[in-house]
Design an enzyme around this catalytic site. Structure first.
Site, mmCIF file in Angstrom:
data_model
loop_
_atom_site.group_PDB
_atom_site.id
_atom_site.type_symbol
_atom_site.label_atom_id
_atom_site.label_comp_id
_atom_site.label_asym_id
_atom_site.label_seq_id
_atom_site.Cartn_x
_atom_site.Cartn_y
_atom_site.Cartn_z
ATOM 1 N N TYR A 121 -7.462 48.015 22.505
ATOM 2 C CA TYR A 121 -8.133 47.742 23.772
ATOM 3 C C TYR A 121 -8.211 49.098 24.483
ATOM 4 C CZ TYR A 121 -6.137 43.038 22.917
ATOM 5 O OH TYR A 121 -5.749 41.845 22.371
ATOM 6 N N CYS A 124 -5.706 49.633 27.330
ATOM 7 C CA CYS A 124 -4.282 49.407 27.035
ATOM 8 C C CYS A 124 -3.542 50.745 27.067
ATOM 9 C CB CYS A 124 -4.139 48.747 25.667
ATOM 10 S SG CYS A 124 -2.479 48.814 24.968
ATOM 11 N N PHE A 126 -0.710 51.603 25.757
ATOM 12 C CA PHE A 126 -0.134 51.945 24.455
ATOM 13 C C PHE A 126 -1.209 52.481 23.505
ATOM 14 C CE2 PHE A 126 2.644 48.608 26.230
ATOM 15 C CZ PHE A 126 3.827 49.318 26.262
ATOM 16 N N CYS A 127 -2.397 51.904 23.562
ATOM 17 C CA CYS A 127 -3.507 52.426 22.761
ATOM 18 C C CYS A 127 -3.915 53.811 23.244
ATOM 19 C CB CYS A 127 -4.699 51.473 22.830
ATOM 20 S SG CYS A 127 -4.362 49.812 22.203
#
Length: 389
Positions: A121, A124, A126-127
């Site tokens: 995503y 996101c 973390f992404c």
């Protein structure tokens, strides 16, 4: 579970099945050379017929029982041997697949052509961490934007979270910190393959306080190097521990400040979801629903998150403090925590904060903290490269 682990399990099954099959076929019931020892000793003069004395088409009861036992034992033994044979086939197949994957990976690494596909995503944090790492190290990678509602783009995976990074279309890396640690280790220790490195980060399942099963990965903040490689990567005393500490801080604290700040008010929540829908992969209906219903829901949820993480009534103050704590940790004499170049902690913090760009919370943080010079240096270091779509 890696191919190597599966091959070991298959080999163990082969040994067990083969051993059982041999024991069955070596049992007295299957050793026909001693069949007479298993038969009752009937007298030829008695009323019952003995072995071989019956008329054509007649079999005595003891012989019928023995024949049935013999056939059953042979069938059982053959079944175990067949299972062992199938297991042997699977063992050879999995071992060959592992060897082929490693050879392809070595060949790709030698030519500098490692094919990476990131399932993500865009908004996101973390992404965003993974993208910051890939951009800084100059990796070429493709992005697959995942629909956050249906997630059909990752329906093939038993791991249902993002980010997921596929390497050469055959090796799956899960969890942002595992992805970063694995690739960093691979860049330094080229004699190790990615499957070999991945075994250093075993997957562990547990149940949290809410009774929900969670997946964690051991050692995920560690770069698996030692000796001269470690000295080259961490020349300053204590720099390895410092990097691990602040990577964990980004995951365990900084990331939890994002939602309460970007959904702080109804207007901020609506602006945030307008950005999420614009940058994400939604159908027209999903986008409309997410923007208006999701914004209202997240504004309410953000209040709960504030209480869960013991944030102040004005959550901006926690964001400001976190930004200034990071700047203080970097210090005045370093451009980055990594010195002249960003280390993994720099990339993690930058990746988390970057998802707020264009929102009110980001502008307030830049205006009211000392983080802006460091952040601008990080932008330049990562170049904001646009990966292949």
């Amino acid at each position: 579970m890696g191919v190597y682990v599966k091959s070991k399990m298959a080999a163990a099954c082969v040994r067990r099945l083969g051993k059982v099959g041999r024991l069955v076929l070596d049992s007295p019931a299957c050793r026909t050379v001693k069949c007479h020892a298993l038969l009752p000793r009937n007298s030829l003069n008695g009323p019952r017929r003995a072995y071989g004395t019956g008329t054509e088409g007649f079999t005595s009861r003891p012989l019928r029982n023995f024949s049935t036992q013999l056939r059953s034992a042979r069938v059982l033994g053959c079944a175990f041997l067949l299972g062992g044979g199938m297991g042997l086939y699977q063992t050879i197949k999995l071992t060959f697949q592992r060897h082929l994957a490693e050879e392809e990976e070595k060949s790709a690494a030698a030519s500098g052509e490692v094919k990476l596909t990131l399932y993500q995503y865009k908004t996101c944090p973390f992404c965003s961490k993974v993208r910051a790492f890939l951009d800084f190290h100059g990796f070429q990678y493709e992005i697959v934007e995942v629909n956050p509602v249906m997630r059909k783009e990752i329906k093939w995976s038993s791991y249902r979270k993002v980010p997921i990074l596929m390497v050469n279309e055959s090796i799956q890396l899960n969890d942002s910190s595992v992805i970063i640690s694995t690739l960093k280790t691979f860049l330094i220790s080229r004699e190790k393959t990615i499957p070999q490195i991945l075994e250093c980060y075993p997957e562990m399942k547990s149940t949290n306080d809410s009774g929900k099963e969670v997946t964690e990965f051991n050692n995920k903040y560690w770069i698996m190097v030692g000796g001269t490689e470690e000295e080259k990567l961490y020349p300053e005393k204590g720099s390895r521990k410092e990097e691990i500490k602040w990577r964990k801080w980004a995951d365990d604290w900084l990331v939890h400040l994002i939602s309460p700040n970007v959904y702080r008010t109804p207007n901020e929540a609506l602006a945030s979801f307008d950005y999420i829908v614009r940058e994400g992969k939604f159908s027209t209906f999903e986008g409309f629903f997410a923007k208006y219903v999701g914004a209202g829901a997240m504004w309410i949820i953000s209040k709960r998150l504030k209480n869960r993480h013991n944030l102040q009534n004005d959550v901006r103050l926690d964001l400001y403090k976190a930004a200034n704590d990071w700047v203080a940790a970097v210090g005045k004499n370093r451009k980055f925590m990594g010195g002249e170049a960003p280390n993994l902690a720099d990339l993690a913090v930058f990746g988390v904060l970057r998802v707020m760009e264009g929102l009110e919370a980001f502008d307030d943080m830049m205006e009211n903290t000392k983080i802006k010079p460091w952040y601008k240096r990080m932008e330049k270091a990562t170049h904001h490269k646009e990966p292949q779509q």
